[in-house]
Design a protein around this motif. Sequence first.
Motif, PDB file in Angstrom:
ATOM      1  N   VAL A 104       0.829  -1.203   0.000  1.00  0.00           N
ATOM      2  CA  VAL A 104       0.000   0.000   0.000  1.00  0.00           C
ATOM      3  C   VAL A 104       0.868   1.260   0.000  1.00  0.00           C
ATOM      4  CG1 VAL A 104      -1.696   1.326   1.331  1.00  0.00           C
ATOM      5  CG2 VAL A 104      -1.967  -1.147   1.068  1.00  0.00           C
TER       6      VAL A 104
ATOM      7  N   LEU B 219       1.852   1.777  -3.476  1.00  0.00           N
ATOM      8  CA  LEU B 219       0.720   2.260  -4.266  1.00  0.00           C
ATOM      9  C   LEU B 219       0.517   3.763  -4.067  1.00  0.00           C
ATOM     10  CD1 LEU B 219      -1.863  -0.623  -3.716  1.00  0.00           C
ATOM     11  CD2 LEU B 219      -0.626  -0.115  -5.833  1.00  0.00           C
ATOM     12  N   ALA B 220       0.719   4.237  -2.858  1.00  0.00           N
ATOM     13  CA  ALA B 220       0.617   5.678  -2.600  1.00  0.00           C
ATOM     14  C   ALA B 220       1.694   6.437  -3.360  1.00  0.00           C
ATOM     15  CB  ALA B 220       0.733   5.950  -1.099  1.00  0.00           C
TER      16      ALA B 220
ATOM     17  N   ASP C  24      -6.760   1.819   0.532  1.00  0.00           N
ATOM     18  CA  ASP C  24      -6.351   2.458   1.787  1.00  0.00           C
ATOM     19  C   ASP C  24      -6.998   3.831   1.915  1.00  0.00           C
ATOM     20  OD1 ASP C  24      -4.171   2.283   4.113  1.00  0.00           O
ATOM     21  OD2 ASP C  24      -4.132   4.331   3.305  1.00  0.00           O
TER      22      ASP C  24
ATOM     23  N   TYR D 295      -5.288   3.521  -5.039  1.00  0.00           N
ATOM     24  CA  TYR D 295      -4.837   3.800  -3.670  1.00  0.00           C
ATOM     25  C   TYR D 295      -6.028   4.080  -2.754  1.00  0.00           C
ATOM     26  CZ  TYR D 295      -3.180   6.133   0.447  1.00  0.00           C
ATOM     27  OH  TYR D 295      -2.984   6.482   1.755  1.00  0.00           O
TER      28      TYR D 295
ATOM     29  N   TYR E  89      -4.476   6.781  -8.472  1.00  0.00           N
ATOM     30  CA  TYR E  89      -5.111   7.427  -7.322  1.00  0.00           C
ATOM     31  C   TYR E  89      -6.347   6.646  -6.868  1.00  0.00           C
ATOM     32  CZ  TYR E  89      -7.326  11.025  -4.455  1.00  0.00           C
ATOM     33  OH  TYR E  89      -7.911  11.707  -3.417  1.00  0.00           O
TER      34      TYR E  89
ATOM     35  N   ARG F 168      -1.008   9.580   1.809  1.00  0.00           N
ATOM     36  CA  ARG F 168      -0.994  10.184   0.478  1.00  0.00           C
ATOM     37  C   ARG F 168      -0.097  11.418   0.457  1.00  0.00           C
ATOM     38  NH1 ARG F 168      -4.610  14.105  -2.019  1.00  0.00           N
ATOM     39  NH2 ARG F 168      -6.301  13.831  -0.522  1.00  0.00           N
TER      40      ARG F 168
END
Length: 297
Positions: A137, A140-141, A198, A194, A191, A204
Amino acid sequence: MSDQDRHLDPGEPDRVALHARDVDFDWADLPMHWIPGEPFATHMINVLHLLLPEGERWFVEVFKQALPLIRDEHLLEDVRGFIGQEAVHAESHQGVIDHFDAHGLDTTRYVEQVTWMFRKVLGDRPYEGERREEWLVERLALVAAIEHFTAFLGQWILDADALDEAGADPTMLDLLRWHGAEEVEHRSVAYDLYMHVDGRYGRRARAMVIAGFALFVLWTRGVRYLMRHDPVLRGSRKARWRDLIRSGRLGITPSLWQLLRAFPAFFRRSYHPSQHGSTSQAIAYLAKSPAAQAAEH
């Protein structure tokens, strides 16, 4: 038209089906300074070719790992389309690196540093369970933050008529605009993914701080490296901040003000990538791109 006006424009499509276009480019006639008489501006943009292949391969691997976490069919379809597009982007820019290396511009040491960052610093770690998912995660951010910047660059290159007026190489412009159009086309996917898995604002925001700093360091080092190793210049010119200001005023690179202004929007709690850029403009370019059209037929 402002970004906000684009967002409100009823002519903008809400969603497009993303698919990879199997493009091909012939670099046989590419000059070292493909913006004539502008080595700094040429290398300012050339840094993308050095960063993107490893970066986009990393995007693909991270997104593949996230597929089991996706519970929305539309998002799953978008992520698969994103993966396909990013894989083609990586290989297309790799062709430019190979051309440079074959014509005396040795990019090896810089590319090795980029590879180390994506494969070692940001690569898989021997975590298990919850810790493994948290690391996924976190990455991914970071992808969502980087994609904000690549979407800005994609819209910039679509708007950059000054490059045509400066006599920039048409094949290079097609590569950059085809890629830029697809970045605008899929600008919301990272976006949305993400936010789906989460969505915490603090993570972010932290990701953008990290990504922004890393991009600044990599870009400035990349321009200096290319100017220093340029076989035409032979070390006779160095990258200078006034060159960035001048090329930005001419419109042949993003201006310093445009670059600085691109980041704050991501920190707004109401931010969404659809608020910036024009999907209809991206689709219009893809409909006339020589490489994209050749791939379709």
